[in-house]
Design a protein around this motif. Structure first.
Motif, PDB file in Angstrom:
ATOM      1  N   LEU A  87       0.849  -1.184   0.000  1.00 52.41           N
ATOM      2  CA  LEU A  87       0.000   0.000   0.000  1.00 52.41           C
ATOM      3  C   LEU A  87       0.889   1.240   0.000  1.00 52.41           C
ATOM      4  O   LEU A  87       1.735   1.403   0.859  1.00 52.41           O
ATOM      5  CB  LEU A  87      -0.916   0.006   1.234  1.00 52.41           C
ATOM      6  CG  LEU A  87      -1.890   1.173   1.334  1.00 52.41           C
ATOM      7  CD1 LEU A  87      -2.937   1.119   0.219  1.00 52.41           C
ATOM      8  CD2 LEU A  87      -2.596   1.167   2.687  1.00 52.41           C
ATOM      9  N   GLY A  88       0.740   2.091  -1.022  1.00 52.21           N
ATOM     10  CA  GLY A  88       1.553   3.294  -1.133  1.00 52.21           C
ATOM     11  C   GLY A  88       2.702   3.160  -2.130  1.00 52.21           C
ATOM     12  O   GLY A  88       3.411   4.123  -2.375  1.00 52.21           O
ATOM     13  N   SER A  89       2.877   1.965  -2.701  1.00 52.16           N
ATOM     14  CA  SER A  89       3.965   1.759  -3.670  1.00 52.16           C
ATOM     15  C   SER A  89       3.633   2.348  -5.033  1.00 52.16           C
ATOM     16  O   SER A  89       2.476   2.380  -5.442  1.00 52.16           O
ATOM     17  CB  SER A  89       4.227   0.261  -3.887  1.00 52.16           C
ATOM     18  OG  SER A  89       4.857  -0.317  -2.794  1.00 52.16           O
ATOM     19  N   ILE A  90       4.692   2.759  -5.718  1.00 56.41           N
ATOM     20  CA  ILE A  90       4.589   3.113  -7.126  1.00 56.41           C
ATOM     21  C   ILE A  90       5.235   1.955  -7.876  1.00 56.41           C
ATOM     22  O   ILE A  90       6.343   1.532  -7.541  1.00 56.41           O
ATOM     23  CB  ILE A  90       5.317   4.434  -7.437  1.00 56.41           C
ATOM     24  CG1 ILE A  90       4.565   5.594  -6.793  1.00 56.41           C
ATOM     25  CG2 ILE A  90       5.430   4.637  -8.944  1.00 56.41           C
ATOM     26  CD1 ILE A  90       5.209   6.937  -6.986  1.00 56.41           C
ATOM     27  N   ILE A  91       4.515   1.444  -8.871  1.00 56.93           N
ATOM     28  CA  ILE A  91       5.006   0.288  -9.616  1.00 56.93           C
ATOM     29  C   ILE A  91       5.077   0.655 -11.092  1.00 56.93           C
ATOM     30  O   ILE A  91       4.070   1.020 -11.701  1.00 56.93           O
ATOM     31  CB  ILE A  91       4.073  -0.921  -9.413  1.00 56.93           C
ATOM     32  CG1 ILE A  91       3.982  -1.247  -7.923  1.00 56.93           C
ATOM     33  CG2 ILE A  91       4.577  -2.135 -10.205  1.00 56.93           C
ATOM     34  CD1 ILE A  91       2.776  -2.037  -7.546  1.00 56.93           C
ATOM     35  N   PHE A  92       6.291   0.570 -11.651  1.00 55.62           N
ATOM     36  CA  PHE A  92       6.484   0.808 -13.081  1.00 55.62           C
ATOM     37  C   PHE A  92       6.496  -0.555 -13.760  1.00 55.62           C
ATOM     38  O   PHE A  92       7.235  -1.453 -13.329  1.00 55.62           O
ATOM     39  CB  PHE A  92       7.819   1.536 -13.331  1.00 55.62           C
ATOM     40  CG  PHE A  92       7.862   2.926 -12.770  1.00 55.62           C
ATOM     41  CD1 PHE A  92       7.431   4.005 -13.532  1.00 55.62           C
ATOM     42  CD2 PHE A  92       8.331   3.164 -11.483  1.00 55.62           C
ATOM     43  CE1 PHE A  92       7.479   5.299 -13.027  1.00 55.62           C
ATOM     44  CE2 PHE A  92       8.374   4.456 -10.962  1.00 55.62           C
ATOM     45  CZ  PHE A  92       7.942   5.516 -11.736  1.00 55.62           C
ATOM     46  N   THR A  93       5.690  -0.715 -14.817  1.00 54.09           N
ATOM     47  CA  THR A  93       5.676  -1.978 -15.562  1.00 54.09           C
ATOM     48  C   THR A  93       5.889  -1.681 -17.038  1.00 54.09           C
ATOM     49  O   THR A  93       5.892  -0.514 -17.450  1.00 54.09           O
ATOM     50  CB  THR A  93       4.335  -2.737 -15.407  1.00 54.09           C
ATOM     51  OG1 THR A  93       3.327  -2.094 -16.190  1.00 54.09           O
ATOM     52  CG2 THR A  93       3.899  -2.830 -13.949  1.00 54.09           C
ATOM     53  N   ASN A  94       5.997  -2.744 -17.829  1.00 56.70           N
ATOM     54  CA  ASN A  94       6.165  -2.569 -19.266  1.00 56.70           C
ATOM     55  C   ASN A  94       4.851  -2.158 -19.944  1.00 56.70           C
ATOM     56  O   ASN A  94       4.853  -1.777 -21.099  1.00 56.70           O
ATOM     57  CB  ASN A  94       6.719  -3.850 -19.901  1.00 56.70           C
ATOM     58  CG  ASN A  94       5.789  -5.034 -19.740  1.00 56.70           C
ATOM     59  OD1 ASN A  94       5.037  -5.125 -18.767  1.00 56.70           O
ATOM     60  ND2 ASN A  94       5.848  -5.957 -20.673  1.00 56.70           N
ATOM     61  N   LYS A  95       3.743  -2.196 -19.219  1.00 54.82           N
ATOM     62  CA  LYS A  95       2.432  -1.826 -19.790  1.00 54.82           C
ATOM     63  C   LYS A  95       1.936  -0.470 -19.283  1.00 54.82           C
ATOM     64  O   LYS A  95       1.430   0.336 -20.047  1.00 54.82           O
ATOM     65  CB  LYS A  95       1.373  -2.893 -19.455  1.00 54.82           C
ATOM     66  CG  LYS A  95       1.698  -4.278 -19.957  1.00 54.82           C
ATOM     67  CD  LYS A  95       1.535  -4.378 -21.449  1.00 54.82           C
ATOM     68  CE  LYS A  95       1.804  -5.812 -21.900  1.00 54.82           C
ATOM     69  NZ  LYS A  95       1.923  -5.948 -23.318  1.00 54.82           N
ATOM     70  N   ALA A  96       2.035  -0.251 -17.985  1.00 52.95           N
ATOM     71  CA  ALA A  96       1.524   0.984 -17.371  1.00 52.95           C
ATOM     72  C   ALA A  96       2.212   1.190 -16.031  1.00 52.95           C
ATOM     73  O   ALA A  96       2.921   0.305 -15.542  1.00 52.95           O
ATOM     74  CB  ALA A  96       0.007   0.883 -17.180  1.00 52.95           C
ATOM     75  N   ASN A  97       1.985   2.365 -15.441  1.00 47.13           N
ATOM     76  CA  ASN A  97       2.524   2.670 -14.114  1.00 47.13           C
ATOM     77  C   ASN A  97       1.357   2.725 -13.129  1.00 47.13           C
ATOM     78  O   ASN A  97       0.288   3.245 -13.459  1.00 47.13           O
ATOM     79  CB  ASN A  97       3.256   4.008 -14.127  1.00 47.13           C
ATOM     80  CG  ASN A  97       4.373   4.029 -15.147  1.00 47.13           C
ATOM     81  OD1 ASN A  97       5.080   3.042 -15.325  1.00 47.13           O
ATOM     82  ND2 ASN A  97       4.527   5.139 -15.833  1.00 47.13           N
TER      83      ASN A  97
END
Length: 148
Positions: A87-97
């Motif tokens: 909870l509160g994380s920012i997650i960068f992926t190859n599809k979306a953030n």
């Protein structure tokens, strides 16, 4: 201001705006209910009252959801960092953030687009606890986590 703080502030604004809208709806319908009592009689009167009562109940349910969102935001610690998505994380992926907090839709911070999602949403449940280079499958698409 960092991404997390910026996104968190936007989520707070989202919740506050929804709260204000729902409170206005409830107040308006309560006034309408009072004027229905004074002005009408018969079946039309009963139908009008019932409709207003339903609107008030619907708005009250929305109010409960908003209260829940506020409680979730109160548990978000923007200063906390972790390798695991939480909870509160920012997650960068190859599809979306993604910003794991509340379901607030698409947000923009420092020119980058993020989806504010709840940890209880289908994609939120998949991402929770994941780390960099993990992969998840959502809607038959493979999503690679590039950074948490």
């Amino acid at each position: 201001m960092n991404f997390k703080q910026e996104l968190f502030t936007q989520c707070e604004n989202f919740v506050n705006k929804r709260l204000q809208t729902v409170e206005e709806i409830i107040t308006s319908n309560q006034k309408g209910l009072q004027s229905e009592t004074k002005n009408s009689a018969g079946d039309k009167h009963e139908t009008g009252r019932a409709m207003l009562q339903l609107e008030i109940e619907k708005a009250s349910q929305q109010l409960a959801g908003i209260t829940q969102m506020k409680e979730i935001l109160n548990r978000v610690d923007v200063s906390k960092t972790s390798k695991n998505a939480h909870l509160g994380s920012i997650i960068f992926t190859n599809k979306a953030n993604y910003f794991l907090a509340i379901s607030a839709g698409k947000l923009t911070a420092s020119g980058k687009h993020f989806f504010a999602i709840s940890v209880s949403s289908p994609i939120g449940k998949l991402l929770l606890g994941k780390v960099e280079n993990d992969e998840v499958t959502f809607n038959e698409q493979r999503i690679k986590i590039e950074q948490v």
